[in-house]
Design a protein around this motif. Structure first.
Motif, PDB file in Angstrom:
ATOM      1  N   PHE A   4      11.127  58.082 -27.883  1.00 40.86           N
ATOM      2  CA  PHE A   4      11.722  58.722 -29.054  1.00 40.86           C
ATOM      3  C   PHE A   4      12.517  57.745 -29.914  1.00 40.86           C
ATOM      4  N   LYS A   5      13.140  56.767 -29.292  1.00 41.19           N
ATOM      5  CA  LYS A   5      13.971  55.806 -30.050  1.00 41.19           C
ATOM      6  C   LYS A   5      13.154  55.020 -31.076  1.00 41.19           C
ATOM      7  N   ASP A   6      11.832  54.938 -30.884  1.00 42.02           N
ATOM      8  CA  ASP A   6      10.964  54.210 -31.811  1.00 42.02           C
ATOM      9  C   ASP A   6      10.480  55.078 -32.977  1.00 42.02           C
ATOM     10  N   TYR A   7      10.801  56.368 -32.962  1.00 40.71           N
ATOM     11  CA  TYR A   7      10.322  57.297 -33.988  1.00 40.71           C
ATOM     12  C   TYR A   7      11.215  57.240 -35.222  1.00 40.71           C
ATOM     13  N   SER A   8      10.679  57.764 -36.320  1.00 40.78           N
ATOM     14  CA  SER A   8      11.469  57.933 -37.535  1.00 40.78           C
ATOM     15  C   SER A   8      12.573  58.941 -37.250  1.00 40.78           C
ATOM     16  N   HIS A   9      13.781  58.631 -37.675  1.00 39.72           N
ATOM     17  CA  HIS A   9      14.902  59.551 -37.483  1.00 39.72           C
ATOM     18  C   HIS A   9      15.372  60.102 -38.821  1.00 39.72           C
ATOM     19  N   ASP A  10      14.467  60.121 -39.800  1.00 44.67           N
ATOM     20  CA  ASP A  10      14.779  60.682 -41.117  1.00 44.67           C
ATOM     21  C   ASP A  10      14.791  62.205 -41.078  1.00 44.67           C
ATOM     22  N   TYR A  11      14.288  62.780 -40.004  1.00 46.59           N
ATOM     23  CA  TYR A  11      14.184  64.230 -39.862  1.00 46.59           C
ATOM     24  C   TYR A  11      14.145  64.547 -38.371  1.00 46.59           C
ATOM     25  N   PRO A  12      14.467  65.796 -37.981  1.00 46.69           N
ATOM     26  CA  PRO A  12      14.386  66.168 -36.561  1.00 46.69           C
ATOM     27  C   PRO A  12      12.936  66.148 -36.086  1.00 46.69           C
ATOM     28  N   CYS A  13      12.761  66.194 -34.783  1.00 41.93           N
ATOM     29  CA  CYS A  13      11.419  66.089 -34.207  1.00 41.93           C
ATOM     30  C   CYS A  13      11.257  67.078 -33.051  1.00 41.93           C
ATOM     31  N   MET A  14      10.081  67.714 -33.006  1.00 40.94           N
ATOM     32  CA  MET A  14       9.718  68.618 -31.915  1.00 40.94           C
ATOM     33  C   MET A  14       8.635  67.949 -31.064  1.00 40.94           C
ATOM     34  N   LEU A  15       8.511  68.407 -29.834  1.00 43.22           N
ATOM     35  CA  LEU A  15       7.468  67.926 -28.934  1.00 43.22           C
ATOM     36  C   LEU A  15       6.502  69.070 -28.656  1.00 43.22           C
ATOM     37  N   LEU A  16       5.202  68.795 -28.794  1.00 39.09           N
ATOM     38  CA  LEU A  16       4.162  69.764 -28.473  1.00 39.09           C
ATOM     39  C   LEU A  16       3.359  69.238 -27.293  1.00 39.09           C
ATOM     40  N   ILE A  17       3.340  70.013 -26.206  1.00 39.43           N
ATOM     41  CA  ILE A  17       2.557  69.670 -25.023  1.00 39.43           C
ATOM     42  C   ILE A  17       1.349  70.600 -25.003  1.00 39.43           C
ATOM     43  N   ARG A  18       0.164  70.024 -25.127  1.00 37.01           N
ATOM     44  CA  ARG A  18      -1.066  70.834 -25.090  1.00 37.01           C
ATOM     45  C   ARG A  18      -1.710  70.659 -23.723  1.00 37.01           C
ATOM     46  N   ASN A  19      -1.792  71.757 -22.997  1.00 35.93           N
ATOM     47  CA  ASN A  19      -2.389  71.757 -21.671  1.00 35.93           C
ATOM     48  C   ASN A  19      -3.894  71.975 -21.780  1.00 35.93           C
ATOM     49  N   LEU A  20      -4.670  70.959 -21.440  1.00 31.40           N
ATOM     50  CA  LEU A  20      -6.128  71.056 -21.446  1.00 31.40           C
ATOM     51  C   LEU A  20      -6.696  71.259 -20.045  1.00 31.40           C
ATOM     52  N   SER A  21      -5.816  71.470 -19.073  1.00 34.18           N
ATOM     53  CA  SER A  21      -6.245  71.661 -17.699  1.00 34.18           C
ATOM     54  C   SER A  21      -7.059  72.938 -17.554  1.00 34.18           C
ATOM     55  N   LEU A  22      -8.109  72.861 -16.773  1.00 32.02           N
ATOM     56  CA  LEU A  22      -8.901  74.045 -16.454  1.00 32.02           C
ATOM     57  C   LEU A  22      -8.429  74.683 -15.153  1.00 32.02           C
ATOM     58  N   LEU A  23      -7.582  73.991 -14.430  1.00 35.39           N
ATOM     59  CA  LEU A  23      -7.120  74.467 -13.129  1.00 35.39           C
ATOM     60  C   LEU A  23      -5.788  75.205 -13.224  1.00 35.39           C
ATOM     61  N   PHE A  24      -4.930  74.796 -14.159  1.00 34.31           N
ATOM     62  CA  PHE A  24      -3.603  75.386 -14.287  1.00 34.31           C
ATOM     63  C   PHE A  24      -3.411  75.944 -15.681  1.00 34.31           C
ATOM     64  N   GLY A  25      -2.978  77.197 -15.754  1.00 33.42           N
ATOM     65  CA  GLY A  25      -2.775  77.858 -17.035  1.00 33.42           C
ATOM     66  C   GLY A  25      -1.311  78.125 -17.311  1.00 33.42           C
ATOM     67  N   MET A  26      -1.077  78.830 -18.404  1.00 32.78           N
ATOM     68  CA  MET A  26       0.284  79.148 -18.839  1.00 32.78           C
ATOM     69  C   MET A  26       1.077  79.863 -17.745  1.00 32.78           C
ATOM     70  N   SER A  27       0.458  80.836 -17.076  1.00 30.55           N
ATOM     71  CA  SER A  27       1.197  81.594 -16.053  1.00 30.55           C
ATOM     72  C   SER A  27       1.597  80.702 -14.873  1.00 30.55           C
ATOM     73  N   ASP A  28       0.760  79.714 -14.537  1.00 28.87           N
ATOM     74  CA  ASP A  28       1.122  78.779 -13.460  1.00 28.87           C
ATOM     75  C   ASP A  28       2.369  77.983 -13.841  1.00 28.87           C
ATOM     76  N   ILE A  29       2.387  77.509 -15.079  1.00 27.36           N
ATOM     77  CA  ILE A  29       3.511  76.696 -15.548  1.00 27.36           C
ATOM     78  C   ILE A  29       4.773  77.547 -15.628  1.00 27.36           C
ATOM     79  N   LEU A  30       4.663  78.748 -16.200  1.00 27.17           N
ATOM     80  CA  LEU A  30       5.834  79.620 -16.305  1.00 27.17           C
ATOM     81  C   LEU A  30       6.337  80.057 -14.938  1.00 27.17           C
TER      82      LEU A  30
END
Length: 168
Positions: A101-127
């Motif tokens: 994160f320290k290498d990113y632009s800090h001119d604005y706030p930043c969000m993180l998006l984690i996209r799960n492409l796993s076929l074995l584990f879904g949203m309910s497993d993570i939650l």
């Protein structure tokens, strides 16, 4: 740009498109993409012209997951150890992105998006293991999880808003 970079950008673009579609359906102030870039991967803007960065990371289907899938029947749930290992992968990815994160632009706030492409584990497993998630320490304003749950539909949740140790 080489073939690997093209594929990476295409994966990021697909994740951003799905994120924006789901986010805008569920939030009063819609977001739009201004540009795809590096560090963070996208620059977004809301209807009030506030800018926010979006860093995208993917959890990939890997050889270990393939081995697990081939060695189990369709009706068998993944082992607790397997799910805990997957949560560790998520935590490691969050920690890695937070470190960069320290290498990113800090001119604005930043969000993180984690996209799960796993076929074995879904949203309910993570939650189901959310108490074991280690979220960033304030560098990213929000951490979003984009995942399927063994259906074709994508689901989007803000991990910062998921109650720890019990469902909200």
């Amino acid at each position: 740009m080489n073939k690997h970079e093209d594929q990476k950008k295409a994966l990021e673009q697909a994740a951003i498109d799905i994120f924006l579609e789901l986010y805008n359906v569920n939030n009063e102030v819609p977001l739009r993409m201004v540009q795809q870039q590096e560090k963070p991967d996208a620059l977004l803007e809301d209807a009030r012209n506030n800018r926010i960065g979006l860093e995208v990371t993917h959890l990939f289907y890997d050889t270990e997951e393939a081995r697990l899938m081939l060695s189990r029947s369709e009706l068998t749930k993944p082992s607790v150890e397997g799910i805990d290992t997957f949560i560790k992968v998520i935590n490691d990815r969050i920690q890695s992105k937070e470190h960069k994160f320290k290498d990113y632009s800090h001119d604005y706030p930043c969000m993180l998006l984690i996209r799960n492409l796993s076929l074995l584990f879904g949203m309910s497993d993570i939650l189901g293991r959310k108490r074991n998630l280690v979220l960033p320490h304030g560098h990213f304003t929000q951490v979003w999880l984009l995942s399927r749950d063994f259906t074709p539909d994508w689901l989007l949740i803000n991990l910062n808003e998921v109650g720890r140790g019990g469902m909200k």
